[in-house]
Design a protein around this motif. Structure first.
Motif, PDB file in Angstrom:
ATOM      1  N   THR A   1       0.800  -1.224   0.000  1.00 17.37           N
ATOM      2  CA  THR A   1       0.000   0.000   0.000  1.00 17.37           C
ATOM      3  C   THR A   1       0.832   1.273   0.000  1.00 17.37           C
ATOM      4  O   THR A   1       0.266   2.366   0.011  1.00 17.37           O
ATOM      5  CB  THR A   1      -0.929   0.022   1.229  1.00 17.37           C
TER       6      THR A   1
ATOM      7  N   THR B   1      -1.999   2.296   5.553  1.00 17.21           N
ATOM      8  CA  THR B   1      -3.205   1.922   4.826  1.00 17.21           C
ATOM      9  C   THR B   1      -3.288   0.408   4.707  1.00 17.21           C
ATOM     10  O   THR B   1      -2.289  -0.249   4.395  1.00 17.21           O
ATOM     11  CB  THR B   1      -3.188   2.550   3.419  1.00 17.21           C
TER      12      THR B   1
ATOM     13  N   ARG C   1      -5.684  -1.279   2.756  1.00 22.61           N
ATOM     14  CA  ARG C   1      -6.075  -1.672   1.399  1.00 22.61           C
ATOM     15  C   ARG C   1      -5.675  -0.580   0.421  1.00 22.61           C
ATOM     16  O   ARG C   1      -5.666   0.598   0.769  1.00 22.61           O
ATOM     17  CB  ARG C   1      -7.587  -1.910   1.332  1.00 22.61           C
ATOM     18  N   ARG C   2      -5.375  -0.984  -0.790  1.00 21.14           N
ATOM     19  CA  ARG C   2      -4.892  -0.034  -1.783  1.00 21.14           C
ATOM     20  C   ARG C   2      -5.986   0.297  -2.796  1.00 21.14           C
ATOM     21  O   ARG C   2      -6.508  -0.601  -3.473  1.00 21.14           O
ATOM     22  CB  ARG C   2      -3.669  -0.598  -2.519  1.00 21.14           C
ATOM     23  N   ASN C   3      -6.304   1.569  -2.897  1.00 23.60           N
ATOM     24  CA  ASN C   3      -7.164   2.061  -3.964  1.00 23.60           C
ATOM     25  C   ASN C   3      -6.320   2.827  -4.970  1.00 23.60           C
ATOM     26  O   ASN C   3      -5.343   3.480  -4.601  1.00 23.60           O
ATOM     27  CB  ASN C   3      -8.257   2.980  -3.414  1.00 23.60           C
ATOM     28  N   GLU C   4      -6.698   2.753  -6.220  1.00 24.23           N
ATOM     29  CA  GLU C   4      -6.043   3.508  -7.280  1.00 24.23           C
ATOM     30  C   GLU C   4      -7.097   4.204  -8.127  1.00 24.23           C
ATOM     31  O   GLU C   4      -8.158   3.634  -8.423  1.00 24.23           O
ATOM     32  CB  GLU C   4      -5.196   2.597  -8.176  1.00 24.23           C
TER      33      GLU C   4
ATOM     34  N   ARG D   1      -9.770  -1.340  -6.558  1.00 21.94           N
ATOM     35  CA  ARG D   1      -9.072  -1.936  -5.428  1.00 21.94           C
ATOM     36  C   ARG D   1      -7.931  -2.797  -5.983  1.00 21.94           C
ATOM     37  O   ARG D   1      -8.161  -3.694  -6.797  1.00 21.94           O
ATOM     38  CB  ARG D   1     -10.046  -2.778  -4.603  1.00 21.94           C
ATOM     39  N   TYR D   2      -6.709  -2.501  -5.555  1.00 17.00           N
ATOM     40  CA  TYR D   2      -5.525  -3.224  -6.015  1.00 17.00           C
ATOM     41  C   TYR D   2      -4.947  -4.051  -4.877  1.00 17.00           C
ATOM     42  O   TYR D   2      -4.978  -3.640  -3.708  1.00 17.00           O
ATOM     43  CB  TYR D   2      -4.440  -2.246  -6.468  1.00 17.00           C
ATOM     44  N   ARG D   3      -4.404  -5.195  -5.212  1.00 17.32           N
ATOM     45  CA  ARG D   3      -3.575  -5.970  -4.285  1.00 17.32           C
ATOM     46  C   ARG D   3      -2.499  -6.669  -5.089  1.00 17.32           C
ATOM     47  O   ARG D   3      -2.654  -6.914  -6.298  1.00 17.32           O
ATOM     48  CB  ARG D   3      -4.407  -6.983  -3.510  1.00 17.32           C
TER      49      ARG D   3
ATOM     50  N   ARG E   1      -6.739  -6.488  -9.642  1.00 13.34           N
ATOM     51  CA  ARG E   1      -7.581  -5.339  -9.342  1.00 13.34           C
ATOM     52  C   ARG E   1      -9.040  -5.631  -9.650  1.00 13.34           C
ATOM     53  O   ARG E   1      -9.360  -6.484 -10.490  1.00 13.34           O
ATOM     54  CB  ARG E   1      -7.114  -4.108 -10.118  1.00 13.34           C
TER      55      ARG E   1
ATOM     56  N   SER F   1     -14.106  -0.564  -7.829  1.00 14.89           N
ATOM     57  CA  SER F   1     -14.579  -0.269  -6.478  1.00 14.89           C
ATOM     58  C   SER F   1     -15.506   0.937  -6.442  1.00 14.89           C
ATOM     59  O   SER F   1     -16.094   1.225  -5.396  1.00 14.89           O
ATOM     60  CB  SER F   1     -13.378  -0.019  -5.560  1.00 14.89           C
TER      61      SER F   1
END
Length: 478
Positions: A188, A342, A344-347, A443-445, A461, A464
């Motif tokens: 993140t 963070t 969770r990762r949002n892009e 949402r990315y992971r 991804r 979201s």
């Protein structure tokens, strides 16, 4: 001058002056490349408008006299040229007033840029570079020994940087206290690098050991920078090793590189020769320091000690500030990073289309240099270069306000503004105007090892939400 001169710190002086100048060189080149598109006359947050709004404030900047993109580039390239001379060590060959003036020049030129840079220059490492560059001016030239007080001020800078970062972590997110911060951080962090995927997949017990090591390096080790040698050199070496670990695992502009450089203020020549017996250093003759130079250095030291009170008080405040400057010259600063992590990762993904919006529309994605986009693209290494727009896109995805700059960015992409498109890696329309543009949240992971083997993707991804619904240029904007 026996107590004024720091004998046996010639390597430290060379690393501090040449290394800091090299970072200035990089910062000026980045300003010449990015500032006009971000903050220029037709930028996302035009500096001329900012200067008009702040006309009554006492903000030191050369651009109070005049701003134009041409003048900005002249300032940036002049600063880069002066910094290059310092990297080569040419001003240091003369009397101590020569590097004093040269560092003073690049410090003020870069201060002028930072003070009109608004949110795009609102990073802690801008103040760090300015403070380090100001101190480097008073290290003298090769004709004199480095002043003891200046090396002390550099160590005080490292202490604030590391100890402040350690305290902000303990006071902030519980994941630093339960040692689970690195379960999330590599995935993140603002801009992962090529090794981040591998760091993320290290065993969780090792992640906990890493966090413990970080606490030790930031909360215990900095105290020993002020101890006699060789303890101070050993403490500096631990700081340097910790920073190298961070260089390997992420892109944090020049923060880690500059921390490594200023940590050399605690490394003496004898410590280096103990590890590298063949190393040799030529030191100035003792007692050769001009009286005028000693007076100037001591006056500067007194001023810096006076300004040190606010950062010191901040360290022990319950409401500790992170990356704050206590004067307009950026010479009295508080540092710190990642007080919260963070989970969770949002892009934010920006897309354009030549079709009418609808289920059959073909949307094409704009690609950024550093921030994650295409799941199959391995993150790249950019640090110590600073990609300012990519960093602001990360903050935007966290929920930070885009202020006025993000709608302007979308408008310029709709208009296919060439200056703006140069900030991006991929323009899917090859310079043509899209009819519509939108911004979606994903949402990315990081992919698992199995997903990487099967689908050859570094990221997974999923949609979201929508940040900006499809929009197009108004007739008067065309």
């Amino acid at each position: 001058m026996e107590y004024f001169n720091a004998e046996g710190y010639e390597l430290a002086r060379q690393v501090l002056q040449r290394g800091t100048a090299a970072v200035f060189l990089l910062a000026f080149v980045a300003a010449a490349a990015q500032f006009p598109a971000l903050l220029g006359e037709r930028g996302l947050l035009p500096a001329p408008r900012y200067l008009e709004r702040t006309a009554g404030r006492r903000i030191p900047t050369l651009f109070r006299l005049h701003y134009s993109d041409r003048f900005l580039r002249a300032v940036a390239w002049s600063g880069a040229a002066a910094a290059a001379l310092l990297v080569a060590g040419l001003p240091q060959q003369g009397p101590p007033w020569v590097p004093l003036l040269m560092f003073g020049l690049i410090w003020f030129l870069y201060l002028s840029i930072v003070n009109v840079g608004q949110v795009f220059y609102g990073f802690g490492w801008e103040s760090l570079l300015l403070e380090a560059g100001f101190l480097a001016a008073f290290l003298g030239s090769n004709e004199v020994a480095p002043p003891v007080t200046v090396l002390f001020l550099f160590r005080w800078l490292v202490f604030r940087l590391e100890f402040g970062a350690g305290l902000i972590k303990l006071r902030g997110d519980r994941v630093w206290r339960d040692l689970t911060a690195l379960y999330y951080h590599h995935e993140t962090q603002p801009m992962p690098n090529p090794a981040s995927w591998f760091f993320h997949h290290l065993p969780k017990p090792l992640h906990k050991v890493e966090v413990l090591g970080n606490h030790f390096a930031q909360l215990v080790v900095p105290v020993f920078l002020f101890f006699p040698q060789p303890v101070a050199s050993i403490a500096a070496a631990l700081v340097i090793l910790t920073q190298l670990w961070l260089v390997l695992s992420g892109n944090f502009a020049w923060l880690n590189v500059l921390t490594i450089l200023v940590a050399f203020s605690a490394v003496n020549d004898a410590a280096v020769q103990a590890v590298l017996p063949w190393a040799s250093f030529s030191s100035p003759e003792p007692g050769s320091t001009p009286v005028w130079f000693a007076v100037v250095v001591l006056m500067m030291t007194a001023a810096m000690l006076y300004w040190a009170w606010e950062p010191l008080r901040n360290l022990f405040s319950r409401d500790q500030l992170m990356n704050a400057s206590f004067n307009r010259w950026h010479l009295s600063n508080a540092y710190g990073a990642f007080g919260s992590i963070t989970r969770r990762r949002n892009e934010i993904v920006i897309e354009g289309t030549l079709d009418e919006p609808g289920p059959d529309a073909r949307w094409l994605e704009y690609g950024f240099h550093g921030k994650p986009g295409d799941p199959g693209r391995l993150p790249r290494q950019f640090a110590p270069y600073h990609l300012r727009l990519d960093w602001l896109m990360w903050f935007l995805a966290l929920g930070a306000s885009g202020g006025n700059w993000f709608p302007v960015l979308l408008g310029k992409l709709l208009a296919a503004d060439p200056q703006t498109l140069k900030l991006l890696r991929v323009d899917p329309f090859d310079g043509a105007r899209p009819r519509w543009i939108r911004a979606r949240v994903f949402r990315y992971r990081f992919s698992t090892p199995e997903e990487l083997r099967r689908w050859h993707v570094w990221w997974v991804r999923e949609p979201s939400g929508v940040l900006v619904d499809p929009l197009q240029l108004r007739p008067r904007d065309v």
